[in-house]
Design an enzyme around this catalytic site. Structure first.
Site, PDB file in Angstrom:
ATOM      1  N   HIS A 256       0.655  -1.153  -0.070  1.00 50.02           N
ATOM      2  CA  HIS A 256       0.047  -0.005  -0.032  1.00 50.02           C
ATOM      3  C   HIS A 256       0.927   1.460  -0.054  1.00 50.02           C
ATOM      4  O   HIS A 256       0.309   2.300   0.201  1.00 50.02           O
ATOM      5  CB  HIS A 256      -0.882   0.092   1.146  1.00 50.02           C
ATOM      6  CG  HIS A 256      -2.295   0.683   0.752  1.00 50.02           C
ATOM      7  ND1 HIS A 256      -2.292   1.975   1.281  1.00 50.02           N
ATOM      8  CD2 HIS A 256      -3.274   0.286   0.331  1.00 50.02           C
ATOM      9  CE1 HIS A 256      -3.747   2.115   1.075  1.00 50.02           C
ATOM     10  NE2 HIS A 256      -4.354   1.199   0.509  1.00 50.02           N
TER      11      HIS A 256
ATOM     12  N   GLU B  20     -11.727  13.251  13.781  1.00 45.12           N
ATOM     13  CA  GLU B  20     -11.215  13.418  12.436  1.00 45.12           C
ATOM     14  C   GLU B  20     -12.083  14.352  11.551  1.00 45.12           C
ATOM     15  O   GLU B  20     -13.040  15.028  12.267  1.00 45.12           O
ATOM     16  CB  GLU B  20     -11.186  12.028  11.660  1.00 45.12           C
ATOM     17  CG  GLU B  20     -10.202  11.016  11.876  1.00 45.12           C
ATOM     18  CD  GLU B  20      -9.873  10.236  10.788  1.00 45.12           C
ATOM     19  OE1 GLU B  20     -10.258  10.365   9.548  1.00 45.12           O
ATOM     20  OE2 GLU B  20      -9.213   9.199  10.939  1.00 45.12           O
TER      21      GLU B  20
ATOM     22  N   ASP C  89      -7.038   4.144   9.272  1.00 46.40           N
ATOM     23  CA  ASP C  89      -8.320   4.295   8.866  1.00 46.40           C
ATOM     24  C   ASP C  89      -8.638   2.981   7.971  1.00 46.40           C
ATOM     25  O   ASP C  89      -9.952   2.605   7.781  1.00 46.40           O
ATOM     26  CB  ASP C  89      -8.714   5.435   7.907  1.00 46.40           C
ATOM     27  CG  ASP C  89      -8.796   6.816   8.831  1.00 46.40           C
ATOM     28  OD1 ASP C  89      -9.303   6.913   9.944  1.00 46.40           O
ATOM     29  OD2 ASP C  89      -8.637   7.913   8.145  1.00 46.40           O
TER      30      ASP C  89
END
Length: 529
Positions: free
Chosen positions: A93, A274, A161
């Site tokens: 990623h 957030e 997340d």
């Protein structure tokens, strides 16, 4: 025998092509239990990452069966007279090829193969209920850590997340989400590590044992060793989450409320804070926005957005059956102090696991539309609190105008929740913001969504910060020159360099980060790229 002949052929072809003098037997005689692969699928998979911005094909991909396997391979590379680089790859990623190694070896830490390994993992997670921790393989995905921990009614304290990331990958950066203001990043919630250094030594480290290696590896961008085991702190897991979103047209009110919320102490506070910036009306009702009913879409123009921009505060409160009767009052009391647009309050209740895995649901939707496997020119910045208003004016209301092709996260964190002994660098203020431009380059015919446009826009943002004197730091940093890396680490550069000399003196690890040049490439090997 056939696989060894194929591997020998592949290495010999590489030697002929690029002029290396590596002896193929150095790899073939490792005596490891894992698999060395030159399968085209493995090589292709290891040559790209989530960013799709770069490509670098290794000569071989290694699927380890144990920490000892990783140590043997790295030790072989370290002791080789011919030169061999090694990079650990988790879920792939990274954005700018940080897990790549050109003409070297990629150790595939996630999804390792081998029928004798049962599920294909070198080590299964092991939970200690009494001591409240879980031991996991470095390539374990956080979603699987969560599932195993929940079987004992426990869960890690701090998250990212997106849960389909490897433990070793996030710990090599920091690992942040909306819990970081309270619990700190993931790297501050690690009790112990097993690490294979660039010399091929397998060492256990913690704050008390081999502490220099422990702090170096956490946030160390893979430069000092490969994490093969991590001991993650746990806490009792909540059952449910009250998930709340409210909108702001005033950036001043938005940041004031965020900073107030992360300053609260004790149990009377939200568990997750957030926010994101909305510069394109379509994003209000789409990405991560299942709150907003299609039958009653939110309109930016109807909310008197400041400079055409809206800001969304996203907060949660955890609870279980024993506290279900009081959750309404707790949330109402906390919300009374906030200055959001009254008509913009949206709430939902869902199981804890569903909240933590919320981005995966968005991923599945994007995949179904062919919008996931596209280039991702992401830019992640830590911006000091004192300059966040200037950043808003110059970037959100300036450079971005009113179009973007992906979410822009923005939320504050408390610096006192970070351990300064780690390798991570953050702004030198008590509070700083993550600003994450998580855009996707799309082939829609719209120039503002092209890779070239978004890449140039990222450069504009960085130039603006430099010209305005905003002393931000990149998170998931990407630089190409020594001067840029030295500037990034600032006062930590000397320590970072000394740790590199101690734990990876030949600079063979994580060359995709482009911080150091392997010693066998140039005689001036003490100079970074």
């Amino acid at each position: 025998m056939a696989s060894k002949l194929l591997l020998t052929f592949a290495i010999c072809r590489l030697i002929t092509t690029v002029g290396l003098t590596m002896d193929p037997m150095e790899l073939l005689s490792l005596g490891v239990d894992g698999q060395l692969s030159v399968d085209p699928f493995d090589l292709q998979n290891a040559s790209v990452d989530f960013g799709l911005l770069s490509r670098a094909e290794p000569i071989v991909v290694f699927h380890p069966a144990s920490s000892d396997d990783v140590a043997r391979l790295v030790r072989t590379a370290y002791e080789s007279d011919h030169g061999l680089t090694v990079s650990a790859r988790g879920h792939g990623h990274s954005i700018n090829g940080q897990a790549h190694t050109k003409n070297g070896i990629v150790i595939q830490m996630s999804g390792s193969r081998g029928s004798h390994l049962g599920s294909g993992k070198p080590a299964q997670p092991r939970v200690s209920v009494r001591e409240m921790y879980v031991d996991v393989w470095g390539g374990e995905l956080w979603i699987d850590v969560l599932k195993v921990s929940l079987q004992h009614g426990l869960a890690p304290l701090s998250w990212t997340d997106y849960l389909y990331l490897s433990v070793g990958g996030t710990l090599s950066n920091a690992g942040i989400s909306g819990q970081a203001f309270n619990h700190g990043p993931q790297i501050t919630n690690v009790n112990e590590l097993d690490v294979v250094t660039g010399k091929g030594e397998l060492l256990t480290c913690s704050k008390e044992q081999n502490s220099q290696l422990f702090h170096a590896v956490l946030g160390g961008l893979g430069q000092f060793g490969i994490i093969t085991r991590a001991r993650i702190a746990l806490e009792p897991a909540p059952q449910m989450v009250r998930w709340i979103r409210v909108l702001y047209s005033s950036f001043t009110a938005f940041t004031r409320d965020q900073e107030y919320l992360i300053s609260l102490q004790g149990s009377q506070k939200f568990d997750y804070v957030e926010g994101f910036v909305i510069v394109d009306e379509a994003l209000v009702n789409n990405w991560r926005s299942s709150f907003f009913s299609p039958r009653n879409p939110v309109k930016i123009t109807s909310l008197s957005a400041d400079g055409g921009v809206l800001y969304c505060l996203e907060i949660t409160k955890n609870y279980d059956q024993s506290s279900a009767d009081t959750i309404d009052q707790i949330v109402e009391t906390l919300l009374e102090k906030l200055d959001f647009i009254p008509t913009s309050l949206f709430t939902t209740d869902l199981p804890y696991v569903e909240f933590l895995d919320r981005v995966h649901k968005a991923e599945l939707k994007l995949r179904s539309k062919g919008l996931w496997d596209v280039p991702h020119p992401w830019l992640n910045l830590f911006v000091p609190k004192s300059r966040i208003a200037d950043f808003d004016k110059g970037v959100f209301k300036g450079i971005l105008s009113n179009k973007t092709s992906g979410p822009i996260l923005i939320y504050p964190m408390n610096k006192n929740k970070w351990d300064n002994r780690s390798s991570v660098v953050t702004p030198d203020e008590d509070v700083f913001y993550l600003v994450a431009f998580l855009r996707s380059a799309l082939d829609t015919g719209d120039e503002t969504q092209t890779l070239e446009y978004l890449t140039n826009q990222n450069s504009q943002i960085l130039r603006f910060c430099d010209k305005a004197g905003i002393e931000m730091k990149q998170y998931l940093p990407h630089y190409n020159t020594r001067e840029e890396w030295v500037d990034h680490f600032g006062d930590k550069w000397s320590q970072f360099y000394q740790r590199k000399m101690e734990f990876d003196p030949k600079y063979i690890l994580a060359t995709g980060q482009r911080i150091f040049r392997p010693s066998f490439i140039s005689s001036s090997h003490r100079v970074a790229l």
